[in-house]
Design a protein around this motif. Structure first.
Motif, PDB file in Angstrom:
ATOM      1  N   ILE A 147     -40.781  47.543 -36.034  1.00 16.23           N
ATOM      2  CA  ILE A 147     -39.960  48.075 -35.913  1.00 16.23           C
ATOM      3  C   ILE A 147     -38.271  46.710 -35.679  1.00 16.23           C
ATOM      4  N   LYS A 148     -36.906  46.330 -36.306  1.00 16.11           N
ATOM      5  CA  LYS A 148     -36.262  45.267 -36.030  1.00 16.11           C
ATOM      6  C   LYS A 148     -34.716  46.628 -36.520  1.00 16.11           C
ATOM      7  N   PHE A 149     -33.770  46.504 -35.703  1.00 14.93           N
ATOM      8  CA  PHE A 149     -32.704  46.887 -35.643  1.00 14.93           C
ATOM      9  C   PHE A 149     -31.442  46.234 -35.536  1.00 14.93           C
TER      10      PHE A 149
ATOM     11  N   GLU B  67     -40.132  41.287 -29.878  1.00  9.10           N
ATOM     12  CA  GLU B  67     -39.573  40.080 -28.655  1.00  9.10           C
ATOM     13  C   GLU B  67     -38.998  40.301 -27.306  1.00  9.10           C
ATOM     14  N   MET B  68     -38.863  41.786 -27.318  1.00  8.31           N
ATOM     15  CA  MET B  68     -38.861  42.327 -25.816  1.00  8.31           C
ATOM     16  C   MET B  68     -39.619  41.698 -25.003  1.00  8.31           C
ATOM     17  N   GLY B  69     -41.315  41.466 -25.118  1.00  8.91           N
ATOM     18  CA  GLY B  69     -42.050  41.553 -24.615  1.00  8.91           C
ATOM     19  C   GLY B  69     -43.108  42.677 -23.701  1.00  8.91           C
ATOM     20  N   ILE B  70     -43.024  43.619 -25.380  1.00 16.06           N
ATOM     21  CA  ILE B  70     -44.061  45.221 -24.892  1.00 16.06           C
ATOM     22  C   ILE B  70     -45.635  44.839 -24.962  1.00 16.06           C
ATOM     23  N   PHE B  71     -45.455  43.903 -25.720  1.00 18.23           N
ATOM     24  CA  PHE B  71     -46.627  42.958 -26.294  1.00 18.23           C
ATOM     25  C   PHE B  71     -47.100  41.627 -25.350  1.00 18.23           C
TER      26      PHE B  71
ATOM     27  N   LEU C 212     -52.458  38.806 -28.623  1.00 21.44           N
ATOM     28  CA  LEU C 212     -52.959  37.446 -29.100  1.00 21.44           C
ATOM     29  C   LEU C 212     -52.671  37.860 -29.985  1.00 21.44           C
ATOM     30  N   PHE C 213     -51.454  38.524 -30.921  1.00 21.33           N
ATOM     31  CA  PHE C 213     -51.070  37.933 -32.383  1.00 21.33           C
ATOM     32  C   PHE C 213     -49.439  37.719 -31.645  1.00 21.33           C
ATOM     33  N   TYR C 214     -49.103  38.812 -30.340  1.00 23.56           N
ATOM     34  CA  TYR C 214     -47.391  38.528 -30.070  1.00 23.56           C
ATOM     35  C   TYR C 214     -47.332  37.814 -28.617  1.00 23.56           C
ATOM     36  N   SER C 215     -47.936  38.407 -27.894  1.00 19.48           N
ATOM     37  CA  SER C 215     -47.878  37.836 -26.464  1.00 19.48           C
ATOM     38  C   SER C 215     -47.158  36.152 -26.488  1.00 19.48           C
ATOM     39  N   ASP C 216     -46.335  35.803 -25.562  1.00 18.47           N
ATOM     40  CA  ASP C 216     -46.213  34.759 -25.038  1.00 18.47           C
ATOM     41  C   ASP C 216     -47.197  34.123 -24.349  1.00 18.47           C
TER      42      ASP C 216
ATOM     43  N   GLY D 139     -38.807  43.622 -19.009  1.00 24.41           N
ATOM     44  CA  GLY D 139     -37.830  42.392 -17.859  1.00 24.41           C
ATOM     45  C   GLY D 139     -36.592  42.322 -18.381  1.00 24.41           C
ATOM     46  N   PRO D 140     -35.907  43.021 -20.460  1.00 26.98           N
ATOM     47  CA  PRO D 140     -34.577  43.356 -20.425  1.00 26.98           C
ATOM     48  C   PRO D 140     -33.788  44.313 -19.778  1.00 26.98           C
TER      49      PRO D 140
END
Length: 277
Positions: free
Chosen positions: A38-40, A51-55, A133-137, A230-231
């Motif tokens: 989802i992108k707005f 990119e907000m870190g939820i994953f 594993l795919f999205y986490s920093d 975080g945000p």
């Protein structure tokens, strides 16, 4: 145990509604992954949930179990309809005639509840692990394996919730009425809280008492994760607000939910044992 589970899943295999609801439920659990896409974009404003870190690990364990628990009502319908069908199609009476004791009958339902909860938990664990594993920093093993208590809390929450649904299904014998009874009980818990806080004790004490009630204790197992992000914290800090809320899975809450689970299963057995079928 295996024999009793086999009996239950044989019944479910021939129940179209239960199969459809189960497919919808696991489909919705899978749809958690769609959040990442989802992108707005509104002019210069861009929002991408991934990119907000939820994953990010370990936050993903908290976020995904909380979101997944919202969908538990679909499996609740399977549980209560499972009991309603026993009365509608006379299979309960036939099982008892064929030699199944009332205790074994309740155990078969409870084993089915555990199986549904376990399958859901494993499914959410796998989906969360893959997304993380795919999205986490952060992919260090120590970080990945931290906060896994949310997975345990999710399992206990489902077992408790479905056990409550099982009891109501036996009590009222109709799936729609059982779901309605659970909604009425939810309102009743708020009435207890309101009356206690208004007339008898402080609001904090009323909340402490409410925390011992079944639905409230189940909700308390996994607290909302939004304000932990975080945000959100940064935005609150910019406005001079701070969050002091504890997001931990409390051991005392786990014990309360387990106690209610055993109470619901015992009451289900006591009710069935007393009832003339």
């Amino acid at each position: 145990m295996l024999r009793l589970l086999t009996i239950e899943f044989h019944k479910l295999k021939h129940n179209t509604a239960s199969k459809v609801l189960s497919i919808i439920y696991f489909g919705l659990l899978t749809s958690i992954a769609l959040i990442a896409a989802i992108k707005f974009e509104f002019g210069d404003f861009k929002l991408h949930f991934a990119e907000m870190g939820i994953f990010n690990f370990p936050y993903i364990w908290h976020f995904n179990t909380y979101v997944a628990s919202i969908f538990k009502f679909f499996l609740l319908l399977v549980i209560v309809s499972m009991m309603a069908n026993e009365y509608s199609y006379k299979t309960l009476k036939q099982n008892l005639i064929d030699g199944l004791s009332k205790k074994e009958f309740i155990l078969s339902k409870f084993y089915a509840v555990i199986a549904f909860a376990l399958a859901s938990t494993v499914f959410v664990f796998i989906v969360s692990l893959v997304l993380g594993l795919f999205y986490s920093d952060y992919n260090e093993l120590a970080i990945i394996t931290s906060d896994l208590e949310y997975i345990l809390a999710f399992f206990i929450k489902l077992v408790g919730f479905f056990s409550f649904g099982l009891f109501l299904g036996i009590l009222v014998k109709r799936s729609a009425f059982a779901v309605g009874a659970m909604f009425i009980w939810f309102i009743f818990e708020w009435i207890i809280y309101g009356v206690l806080g208004w007339k008898f004790v402080s609001w904090d004490t009323a909340q402490s008492i409410k925390n011992f009630l079944p639905l409230e204790s189940m909700m308390n197992l996994i607290k909302e994760p939004g304000s932990r992000l975080g945000p959100v914290k940064s935005a609150a800090s910019a406005m001079g607000e701070t969050f002091t809320k504890s997001y931990a899975v409390e051991f005392s809450t786990i014990l309360i939910v387990i106690a209610w689970t055993f109470i619901f299963i015992y009451l289900s057995y006591a009710l069935l044992k007393k009832r003339d079928l």
